[in-house]
Design an enzyme around this catalytic site. Structure first.
Site, PDB file in Angstrom:
ATOM      1  N   ASP A  38      37.326  33.955  47.581  1.00 22.27           N
ATOM      2  CA  ASP A  38      38.446  35.125  46.635  1.00 22.27           C
ATOM      3  C   ASP A  38      38.628  36.708  46.840  1.00 22.27           C
ATOM      4  O   ASP A  38      38.394  37.016  48.143  1.00 22.27           O
ATOM      5  CB  ASP A  38      36.908  35.149  45.276  1.00 22.27           C
ATOM      6  CG  ASP A  38      37.174  33.905  44.549  1.00 22.27           C
ATOM      7  OD1 ASP A  38      38.751  32.610  44.932  1.00 22.27           O
ATOM      8  OD2 ASP A  38      36.549  33.915  43.997  1.00 22.27           O
ATOM      9  N   LYS A  60      42.451  36.057  42.745  1.00 20.93           N
ATOM     10  CA  LYS A  60      41.298  36.545  42.236  1.00 20.93           C
ATOM     11  C   LYS A  60      40.716  38.122  42.019  1.00 20.93           C
ATOM     12  O   LYS A  60      39.880  37.873  41.905  1.00 20.93           O
ATOM     13  CB  LYS A  60      40.716  35.068  41.789  1.00 20.93           C
ATOM     14  CG  LYS A  60      41.352  33.555  41.687  1.00 20.93           C
ATOM     15  CD  LYS A  60      40.657  33.150  40.563  1.00 20.93           C
ATOM     16  CE  LYS A  60      39.655  33.391  39.050  1.00 20.93           C
ATOM     17  NZ  LYS A  60      39.063  32.294  38.892  1.00 20.93           N
ATOM     18  N   MET A 172      32.865  42.924  35.174  1.00 21.68           N
ATOM     19  CA  MET A 172      34.521  43.131  35.337  1.00 21.68           C
ATOM     20  C   MET A 172      35.068  43.450  33.600  1.00 21.68           C
ATOM     21  O   MET A 172      36.152  43.223  32.785  1.00 21.68           O
ATOM     22  CB  MET A 172      34.833  41.232  34.975  1.00 21.68           C
ATOM     23  CG  MET A 172      34.733  40.447  36.727  1.00 21.68           C
ATOM     24  SD  MET A 172      35.001  38.927  36.128  1.00 21.68           S
ATOM     25  CE  MET A 172      33.294  38.513  35.051  1.00 21.68           C
TER      26      MET A 172
END
Length: 492
Positions: A38, A60, A172
């Site tokens: 990632d 990502k 996030m």
């Protein structure tokens, strides 16, 4: 036919700091044929991959997916089904908002073998690195972790109140933070509740801000992603505990420009002093054992074999290995090492050096080597090394046979790595080539005067001055511990 050789590992890469990768994760990388990684996985972790492994970025980051999840899962299954050993390297822990469960189910449904390697989750590690324990006696007996963006892309609407959540850790959540704050206040959180937002947690570029809950979105507006926000009384401890690095170099960032294969010892010494280390390998070492003599002539052709680096030792013994031989091939030939690190490399291969100079430099070795007049000397050395050592030995009457045992070539550095170099507190140089190649990698960019330039010894210092027009510190002796001490002095 059933798959008999392919295997997949779902590996948690940890929160960012390469030192927080688990031993099991490192072992998986070292045997993988392919690595699907990632965007949050730093290049320092990829250096643990087996040489020749296929490195496949699958992206990502928020709003910038290099590959849709369905395609990632399909690629993981296809590569494993084809008999390959595949590591799926994911930030944090693969089962904590990492969609690792979906990938594991796909592998199970395909009848393919896999292993889950848990990782250090950023939900706990990033707050800790910013001085925030997610539980603390008298303040929080439990914690809740949630994602700031659900699979629909929207901020979660059903948020827990303070009594149910304990410490609330939001992963996030940068884009949705203003909305999240509004919904937390509506769920019963006090606007004055301590809160903290942390960007690039555990990395040298870590940034953290603290504010009451009502003001945390505004305080964190300028921080880069990824962002983790902590809400609860424990967030106030960040101001008392500070970043979770301690030592005389805590809060300082130091660049190591050695090759990837050699960086660990210096990096560990600097981390032990509390520094955050940026590994920016400006050079790569390419061994050429085929250029060396390792047959039956080795026992009687020379009176001395001189090793001026660990790389030369590695090349020589690679040549012996290819010839089906070992340390006994030297017979009664005397062995010299330029310094303790090179001598240790020889001891690891069954040879104790017959001579070390009083100072670990080529000039000292040439001046102090005994029984030189008329001696036959073999010198496996870097192809970039100048003629000074061999010329000095010839002036003393030696017959020198030089062999270019390895090449030192420039290593490409990513733009983000170069940006970290320019933002560091100090840059270390262990050879003239590290200075020349970093200068070339920077192009027209300059290192700010605030970045201290620290050299391991006189020859390297001359190259640093020639490349950058200045030098801030030089090690008292040409060794890695002395270089770390020079960094400490330069940043005192």
């Amino acid at each position: 036919m059933p798959n008999t050789t392919g295997h997949a590992w779902l590996v948690g890469a940890g929160p960012g700091d390469p030192g927080l990768l688990t031993l099991a994760g490192r072992e998986a990388l070292q045997q993988a044929d392919a690595v699907l990684y990632d965007a949050l996985v730093g290049p320092e972790l990829l250096r643990f991959a087996r040489p020749g492994a296929e490195l496949i970025p699958v992206g990502k980051r928020a709003g910038a997916h290099a590959m849709p999840q369905e395609e990632i899962t399909r690629l993981l299954v296809d590569l494993t089904a084809a008999g390959r050993r595949v590591v799926r390297l994911k930030g944090g822990d693969p089962y904590v908002f990492g969609r690792g469960g979906e990938e594991a189910l796909a592998l199970r449904e395909a009848g393919l073998p896999f292993t889950v390697v848990p990782g250090v989750t950023s939900a706990v590690a990033v707050p800790a690195a910013a001085g925030i324990p997610v539980t603390h006696r008298g303040l929080a007996t439990r914690f809740t972790v949630l994602t700031g963006s659900e699979h629909t892309g929207e901020a979660p609407a059903d948020l827990p109140g303070p009594s149910a959540a304990g410490t609330l850790v939001i992963l996030m959540g940068a884009a949705a933070l203003p909305v999240l704050v509004e919904r937390l206040l509506a769920a019963g959180w006090d606007p004055a509740t301590p809160a903290a937002s942390i960007a690039n947690g555990t990395l040298p570029t870590q940034q953290a801000v603290t504010a009451p809950l009502a003001g945390i979105a505004e305080a964190a507006a300028g921080l880069p992603t990824p962002l983790i926000t902590v809400v609860g009384p424990v967030a106030a401890l960040a101001e008392r505990l500070g970043p979770g690095r301690f030592g005389p170099l805590a809060g300082r960032t130091v660049v190591v420009t050695r090759s990837r294969s050699q960086a660990s010892q210096l990096s560990e010494a600097l981390r032990a002093l509390g520094a955050a280390v940026v590994e920016a390998p400006a050079i790569r070492i390419e061994l050429h054992p085929e250029r060396l003599i390792a047959d039956e002539r080795a026992a009687s052709r020379w009176d001395w074999v001189i090793f001026t680096s660990q790389n030369a030792v590695a090349a020589m013994f690679a040549a012996l290995e290819a010839a089906g031989r070992d340390a006994r091939a030297f017979g009664g030939t005397a062995i010299a090492a330029v310094g303790e690190a090179t001598a240790e490399a020889l001891r690891a291969r069954g040879i104790r050096a017959d001579f070390l100079p009083s100072r670990a430099t080529s000039a000292s070795l040439a001046a102090q080597l005994p029984r030189v007049a008329g001696a036959r000397v073999y010198l496996p050395i870097s192809s970039l090394a100048g003629p000074d050592l061999e010329d000095a030995l010839r002036q003393r009457g030696a017959h020198v046979e030089r062999a270019d045992a390895y090449d030192t070539v420039p290593e490409a550095l990513a733009p983000e790595t170069l940006a970290r170099v320019q933002a560091a507190d100090a840059v270390t140089f262990t050879s003239a080539s590290t200075a020349r190649f970093l200068r070339a990698a920077l192009g027209e960019a300059e290192l700010p005067p605030s970045v201290r330039l620290v050299s391991i010894g006189p020859a390297t210092s001359a190259a640093v001055r020639a490349c950058f027009g200045r030098l801030d510190a030089e090690a008292a002796e040409p060794s890695l511990p002395s270089l770390a001490a020079a960094v400490l002095e330069a940043l005192a």
